[in-house]
Design an enzyme around this catalytic site. Structure first.
Site, PDB file in Angstrom:
ATOM      1  N   ARG A 164       0.847  -1.210   0.000  1.00  0.00           N
ATOM      2  CA  ARG A 164       0.000   0.000   0.000  1.00  0.00           C
ATOM      3  C   ARG A 164       0.876   1.252   0.000  1.00  0.00           C
ATOM      4  O   ARG A 164       0.575   2.234   0.683  1.00  0.00           O
ATOM      5  CB  ARG A 164      -0.948   0.016   1.194  1.00  0.00           C
ATOM      6  CG  ARG A 164      -1.854  -1.183   1.306  1.00  0.00           C
ATOM      7  CD  ARG A 164      -2.819  -1.326   0.130  1.00  0.00           C
ATOM      8  NE  ARG A 164      -3.557  -2.574   0.245  1.00  0.00           N
ATOM      9  CZ  ARG A 164      -3.155  -3.722  -0.274  1.00  0.00           C
ATOM     10  NH1 ARG A 164      -2.037  -3.775  -0.987  1.00  0.00           N
ATOM     11  NH2 ARG A 164      -3.855  -4.820  -0.132  1.00  0.00           N
ATOM     12  N   SER A 238     -11.236  -0.506   3.503  1.00  0.00           N
ATOM     13  CA  SER A 238     -10.419  -0.947   4.644  1.00  0.00           C
ATOM     14  C   SER A 238      -9.699   0.259   5.243  1.00  0.00           C
ATOM     15  O   SER A 238      -8.955   0.936   4.538  1.00  0.00           O
ATOM     16  CB  SER A 238      -9.398  -1.990   4.187  1.00  0.00           C
ATOM     17  OG  SER A 238     -10.049  -3.111   3.647  1.00  0.00           O
ATOM     18  N   GLU A 334      -4.933   3.203   6.408  1.00  0.00           N
ATOM     19  CA  GLU A 334      -4.703   3.035   4.972  1.00  0.00           C
ATOM     20  C   GLU A 334      -5.035   4.329   4.200  1.00  0.00           C
ATOM     21  O   GLU A 334      -4.291   4.713   3.305  1.00  0.00           O
ATOM     22  CB  GLU A 334      -5.526   1.867   4.444  1.00  0.00           C
ATOM     23  CG  GLU A 334      -5.011   1.286   3.152  1.00  0.00           C
ATOM     24  CD  GLU A 334      -5.648  -0.036   2.789  1.00  0.00           C
ATOM     25  OE1 GLU A 334      -6.283  -0.102   1.730  1.00  0.00           O
ATOM     26  OE2 GLU A 334      -5.502  -1.003   3.557  1.00  0.00           O
TER      27      GLU A 334
END
Length: 338
Positions: A164, A238, A334
């Site tokens: 990520r 998420s 995130e």
């Protein structure tokens, strides 16, 4: 070039959080970016790049110039013996691109189905799901330098993809606007199936050798069952990254919590399921103001109606402290917090 003033960003972020952009410019081409760079006022101003708004938490109004990326277009660039090279404009919907490539007979992106956001945001985040990451299908991208106005083409080495993560979150953050992305879809196609939910679907259906369309359909169904539709209830998908730990750390946690969900990684490290840890700490369904933990998936924070950014972040910090207290693991958000 049209400059809009005092624009509400509530419709432009999937969490539905209130914020106002002092100035907003819709970018439909490389030339639009150069016009901003050359503009006597906008050129010197700080800039914020906005795609689909599915991975940001807005906690305040935006004093920077908001560049709303709306570059469109999809095409097959090259058909090689070993791959199809597909290009898409940065403003295209990521999920619609995945569906389009399958419809054209170019599989390879099906594991990344239904991930919200735009094509241009995909390399920034190095999006990933169900055993596949963008870097596994990445060929190159075009971007414009927001300081010089020069167009550049960047390959995977310069993009420095991580979990990520990418160079666009570090040295190129706020400096480079992605306009087009090219993807490499390998031939012959091989399904990526080494994930618990997909293995369960294979057992349930008795299909041991699914087609790319079947994998796509399964993943869409799995995601819809777990994740709320942002059009119905505001969210950013998420909220926390799944932490990666050493085998020793994992064994220590298993000693205390034998049921913790974990996945061995190719490099020997172990990925822990953040959602399981949050659920184990009793957060599912809990709220701070109008920000809440989704009842069906503890990894997702939602807007129950009129949440503001500070409520979301207060809830997120409380979850981080709770998980750290029990597992000794510091969860990392995130989405980008602005």
């Amino acid at each position: 070039m049209q400059i809009e003033s005092g624009v509400s960003l509530k419709p432009y972020n999937s969490f539905g959080l209130p914020a106002v952009a002092q100035s907003l410019v819709r970018v439909k081409s490389d030339a639009d970016v150069r016009r901003v760079v050359d503009h006597p006022e906008l050129g010197r101003a700080p800039k914020f790049i906005l795609g689909g708004g599915s991975n940001i938490i807005l906690t305040r109004d935006m004093p920077a110039v908001v560049l709303k990326v709306e570059v469109t277009g999809r095409r097959l660039v090259e058909e090689r013996a070993d791959a199809w090279i597909v290009e898409a404009g940065a403003g295209e919907s990521w999920h619609e691109l995945v569906a389009w490539t399958l419809a054209q007979g170019w599989p390879g992106l099906e594991n990344l189905a239904l991930i919200p956001g735009t094509v241009g945001a995909a390399p920034v985040q190095n999006i990933g799901a169900y055993g596949l990451e963008l870097k596994d299908r990445f060929e190159s991208l075009d971007a414009v330098d927001l300081v010089t106005g020069r167009s550049v083409t960047l390959g995977p080495e310069i993009c420095a993809f991580g979990y990520r993560d990418s160079v666009f979150k570090h040295s190129l953050a706020g400096r480079t606007l992605i306009t087009r992305v090219r993807l490499r879809l390998p031939r012959p196609w091989q399904p990526v199936l080494g994930y618990l939910d997909l293995e369960r679907r294979m057992r349930e259906t008795g299909v041991s050798n699914p087609s790319a369309q079947q994998v796509f359909d399964w993943i869409c169904a799995i995601r819809r069952a777990k994740l709320p539709d942002p059009a119905v209830i505001g969210n950013a998908g998420s909220f926390f990254k799944n932490p990666v730990v050493t085998p020793e750390q994992c064994r220590d946690i298993i000693g205390r919590d034998p049921e913790i969900v974990h996945y061995p990684m190719p490099d020997g490290s172990v990925k822990l399921a953040a959602g399981w840890m949050i659920d184990a700490c009793g957060w599912k369904g809990k709220s701070v103001g109008q920000a809440a933990v989704y009842e069906k998936q503890a990894l997702v924070l939602v807007n129950r109606g009129g949440a503001i950014g500070s409520e979301v972040m207060t809830l997120a910090r409380a979850i981080q402290e709770s998980v750290y207290g029990r597992f000794g693991i510091r969860l990392e958000p995130e989405p980008m917090v602005v």
